[in-house]
Motif scaffolding. Structure first.
Motif, short mmCIF file in Angstrom:
data_model
loop_
_atom_site.label_atom_id
_atom_site.label_comp_id
_atom_site.label_asym_id
_atom_site.label_seq_id
_atom_site.Cartn_x
_atom_site.Cartn_y
_atom_site.Cartn_z
N SER A 72 0.84 -1.20 0.00
CA SER A 72 0.00 0.00 0.00
C SER A 72 0.87 1.26 0.00
O SER A 72 0.52 2.28 -0.60
N ILE A 73 2.04 1.19 0.66
CA ILE A 73 2.98 2.31 0.62
C ILE A 73 3.49 2.51 -0.80
O ILE A 73 3.57 3.65 -1.30
N VAL A 74 3.84 1.43 -1.48
CA VAL A 74 4.32 1.52 -2.86
C VAL A 74 3.25 2.14 -3.76
O VAL A 74 3.53 3.01 -4.59
N THR A 75 2.02 1.70 -3.59
CA THR A 75 0.93 2.23 -4.41
C THR A 75 0.69 3.71 -4.14
O THR A 75 0.49 4.50 -5.07
N GLU A 76 0.73 4.12 -2.87
CA GLU A 76 0.56 5.53 -2.52
C GLU A 76 1.63 6.39 -3.17
O GLU A 76 1.36 7.46 -3.71
N VAL A 77 2.88 5.93 -3.12
CA VAL A 77 3.99 6.70 -3.70
C VAL A 77 3.83 6.80 -5.21
O VAL A 77 4.02 7.87 -5.81
N ALA A 78 3.49 5.70 -5.86
CA ALA A 78 3.32 5.72 -7.32
C ALA A 78 2.22 6.69 -7.73
O ALA A 78 2.39 7.49 -8.67
N GLN A 79 1.09 6.65 -7.06
CA GLN A 79 -0.01 7.54 -7.41
C GLN A 79 0.33 9.00 -7.12
O GLN A 79 -0.04 9.90 -7.87
N ALA A 80 1.06 9.25 -6.02
CA ALA A 80 1.40 10.62 -5.66
C ALA A 80 2.29 11.28 -6.70
O ALA A 80 2.18 12.49 -6.95
N PHE A 81 3.16 10.51 -7.36
CA PHE A 81 4.10 11.08 -8.32
C PHE A 81 3.74 10.76 -9.76
O PHE A 81 4.59 10.83 -10.66
N GLY A 82 2.48 10.44 -10.00
CA GLY A 82 1.98 10.26 -11.37
C GLY A 82 2.42 8.96 -12.02
O GLY A 82 2.45 8.89 -13.26
N GLY A 83 2.74 7.95 -11.24
CA GLY A 83 3.19 6.69 -11.81
C GLY A 83 2.24 5.54 -11.53
O GLY A 83 1.07 5.74 -11.19
N ARG A 84 2.77 4.35 -11.68
CA ARG A 84 1.96 3.15 -11.47
C ARG A 84 2.86 2.01 -11.01
O ARG A 84 4.09 2.07 -11.15
N VAL A 85 2.22 0.96 -10.47
CA VAL A 85 2.94 -0.24 -10.04
C VAL A 85 2.58 -1.37 -11.01
O VAL A 85 1.40 -1.64 -11.23
N GLU A 86 3.61 -2.00 -11.58
CA GLU A 86 3.39 -3.09 -12.52
C GLU A 86 3.95 -4.38 -11.94
O GLU A 86 5.01 -4.37 -11.30
N MET A 87 3.24 -5.49 -12.17
CA MET A 87 3.67 -6.81 -11.70
C MET A 87 3.67 -7.77 -12.87
O MET A 87 2.67 -7.86 -13.60
N ASP A 88 4.80 -8.46 -13.05
CA ASP A 88 4.95 -9.39 -14.17
C ASP A 88 5.34 -10.76 -13.61
O ASP A 88 6.30 -10.89 -12.84
N GLN A 89 4.58 -11.77 -14.03
CA GLN A 89 4.88 -13.16 -13.66
C GLN A 89 5.25 -13.92 -14.92
O GLN A 89 4.51 -13.90 -15.91
N GLY A 90 6.41 -14.55 -14.92
CA GLY A 90 6.86 -15.29 -16.09
C GLY A 90 7.70 -16.48 -15.70
O GLY A 90 7.88 -16.79 -14.51
N PRO A 91 8.22 -17.15 -16.70
CA PRO A 91 9.03 -18.34 -16.41
C PRO A 91 10.27 -18.04 -15.58
O PRO A 91 10.75 -18.92 -14.83
N GLU A 92 10.80 -16.82 -15.71
CA GLU A 92 12.02 -16.49 -14.98
C GLU A 92 11.76 -16.03 -13.56
O GLU A 92 12.70 -15.83 -12.79
N GLY A 93 10.51 -15.80 -13.21
CA GLY A 93 10.20 -15.38 -11.85
C GLY A 93 9.18 -14.24 -11.81
O GLY A 93 8.43 -14.01 -12.78
N PHE A 94 9.17 -13.55 -10.70
CA PHE A 94 8.19 -12.49 -10.44
C PHE A 94 8.92 -11.15 -10.36
O PHE A 94 9.99 -11.06 -9.74
N ARG A 95 8.32 -10.13 -10.98
CA ARG A 95 8.98 -8.82 -11.05
C ARG A 95 7.96 -7.72 -10.72
O ARG A 95 6.86 -7.71 -11.26
N VAL A 96 8.35 -6.82 -9.80
CA VAL A 96 7.52 -5.66 -9.44
C VAL A 96 8.26 -4.40 -9.88
O VAL A 96 9.45 -4.24 -9.58
N THR A 97 7.55 -3.51 -10.59
CA THR A 97 8.17 -2.31 -11.15
C THR A 97 7.43 -1.06 -10.67
O THR A 97 6.19 -0.99 -10.76
N LEU A 98 8.18 -0.10 -10.15
CA LEU A 98 7.65 1.23 -9.85
C LEU A 98 7.93 2.10 -11.08
O LEU A 98 9.07 2.51 -11.31
N ASP A 99 6.90 2.35 -11.87
CA ASP A 99 7.03 3.05 -13.16
C ASP A 99 6.58 4.51 -12.97
O ASP A 99 5.42 4.78 -12.63
N LEU A 100 7.50 5.47 -13.21
CA LEU A 100 7.23 6.90 -12.99
C LEU A 100 7.56 7.69 -14.24
O LEU A 100 8.39 7.25 -15.07
#
Length: 475
Positions: A436-464
């Motif tokens: 929820s902290i990550v989501t608050e920060v992303a929204q406050a600075f005009g960004g978003r949180v992306e999550m990708d699940q694939g064969p190589e593993g799990f990835r979380v991205t703070l996109d701004l």
């Protein structure tokens, strides 16, 4: 009680506007009065100069030569012209060649420098019996058999009539102007009264509001200038509402979330106290320690979220290099301290950043908290190796964390970002606040949180959104 509009209140907006209107009218009145005085003086001078010149010409036309000498039979018309200023004293004199007086009221001729001469006559000013007066000097030349030479006619009068005419012209012009000024002030007061009605409505709306009502004020029917002011007020109330909401959430979350851990710690402490020395007491103390750590993490996350929400709304946006945010976490934080229950150690943690700056406009502390929570989530719930990286391109700036694990279940991933969202398997290792902290920060600075699940593993991205640095900001 609604405060009524009083235009005479010192320091009020109405008093200032009306004062400015009155000052402008007074300044304009002074300028116009000066112009009227000057023009009136010129008009009076021209009018009475024509009278003087007419009388002098009548006298000059009446000059005759008799027995070799000039003779004047003073015409009545000349005195009729001069009689148009009955309050003024008059002067006339006729002089022959050499200044010999032919006729006149006073043998002493006024002496003064003449003004620019016209063909045959000139005007000048001098005193007449102690009063300022205006004179005309007219010369008639005779060329006859028995007399030849110039004959000079001087006619003058005091300035009383001229001054009276100037004053009359000023009064005739200033009186309508004064009435028009009073009318303009009255109209300005009415217009100002009407213009301030929206302010009265806003004041009444604010006075009648509940202290906890921070909803935006309507701006559709307001003038453009007030719309800007009310828009700024609405934005301020929105920020205040966000702060109040965050405070309420902190209080509610603390009251709700702390009750169970504190009760559990009390039970575990009583169990440890009642347990017999040995393995049973050790197990009770271990459970008490785990509960205490969980409570500490919960308190840290609650306070961190409240601080982030406050800073994202109140701190100025400054250029921040995401590489420095990631480097600071790697240099100052120990993975074992960040996630005590994690099986990932420092050897399994890597950093991938490029040589070029990746700049965003944000608050460095808030970005650090968001990045730290993403990393803690990967260390706690993911699998080694764990990689934190920073990349940019196409107007975006990204800070990401990847691990080799499969990631959360789809139903859990869909709820990530909500407060106290925990899976059934997380147990004491998670507080449900980090994302929820990550989501608050992303929204406050005009960004978003992306999550990708694939064969190589799990990835979380703070996109701004990426930002450019102005030259003065690089100094």
């Amino acid at each position: 009680m609604t405060r009524r509009w009083r235009p005479h209140e010192p320091g009020s907006l109405a008093a200032r506007v009306l004062g400015a209107v009155l000052a402008l009218l007074l300044l304009g009145g002074v300028l116009v009065a000066g112009s009227i005085w000057w023009n009136g003086q010129q008009a009076a001078r021209q009018s009475y100069d024509r009278i003087l010149l007419g009388a002098a010409r009548d006298i000059a036309e009446a000059i005759r030569v008799q027995q070799g000498a000039p003779f004047v039979d003073l015409p009545v018309s000349a005195f009729q012209l001069l009689a148009q200023a009955p309050e003024d004293r008059i002067y006339y004199a006729v002089h022959g060649p050499g200044g010999a007086l032919i006729t006149g009221l006073d043998p002493r001729q006024p002496v003064a420098l003449p003004e620019a001469e016209q063909p045959g006559y000139s005007f000048f000013e001098a005193e007449l019996q102690g009063e300022p007066a205006r004179f005309v000097r007219l010369t008639r030349r005779f060329v006859e058999r028995d007399f030849s030479g110039p004959v000079e006619v001087v006619v003058g009068q005091t300035l009383r009539a001229r001054r009276a005419m100037t004053a009359e012209l000023m009064l005739d012009a200033l009186l309508p102007m004064a009435l028009a000024g009073l009318l303009l002030i009255a109209i300005a007061a009415l217009v100002l009264r009407r213009a301030l009605r929206p302010l009265e409505a806003l004041s009444a709306d604010l006075a009648g509001r509940d202290p906890h009502d921070l909803t935006p004020m309507p701006v559709a029917a307001l003038p453009g200038e007030l719309r800007l002011m009310v828009g700024a007020m609405n934005r301020f109330m929105a920020r205040l509402d966000g702060q109040v909401t965050a405070m309420r959430n902190l209080i509610a979350d603390s009251a709700h979330q702390l009750r169970t851990p504190v009760a559990a710690i009390r039970v575990q402490a009583e169990s440890a106290r009642a347990a017999a020395p040995g393995a049973e007491r050790d197990r009770a103390l271990d459970r008490l320690l785990a509960r205490t750590r969980s409570l500490g993490r919960l308190l840290d996350q609650l306070l961190s979220r409240a601080l982030v929400v406050h800073r994202t709304d109140s701190q100025a946006r400054v250029p921040v290099d995401l590489r420095e945010v990631a480097l600071e976490i790697f240099e100052e934080d120990d993975p074992a301290a960040l996630a005590p229950d994690s099986q990932t150690r420092a050897a399994d943690l890597r950093l991938e950043i490029g040589p070029d700056p990746v700049i965003v406009r944000a608050d460095a502390f808030s970005l650090g908290e968001a990045a730290r929570n993403i990393l803690v989530n990967a260390l706690t719930h993911g699998r080694a190796p764990v990689v934190m990286g920073v990349s940019g391109g196409q107007g975006r700036a990204r800070l990401w964390v990847a691990d080799a694990g499969p990631g959360p279940a789809p139903e859990v991933a869909a709820k990530l970002g909500a407060r106290f969202n925990r899976s059934t398997g997380s147990g004491e290792r998670s507080t449900g606040i980090g994302f929820s902290i990550v989501t608050e920060v992303a929204q406050a600075f005009g960004g978003r949180v992306e999550m990708d699940q694939g064969p190589e593993g799990f990835r979380v991205t703070l996109d701004l959104p990426a930002a450019e640095i102005a030259p003065e900001e690089t100094a």
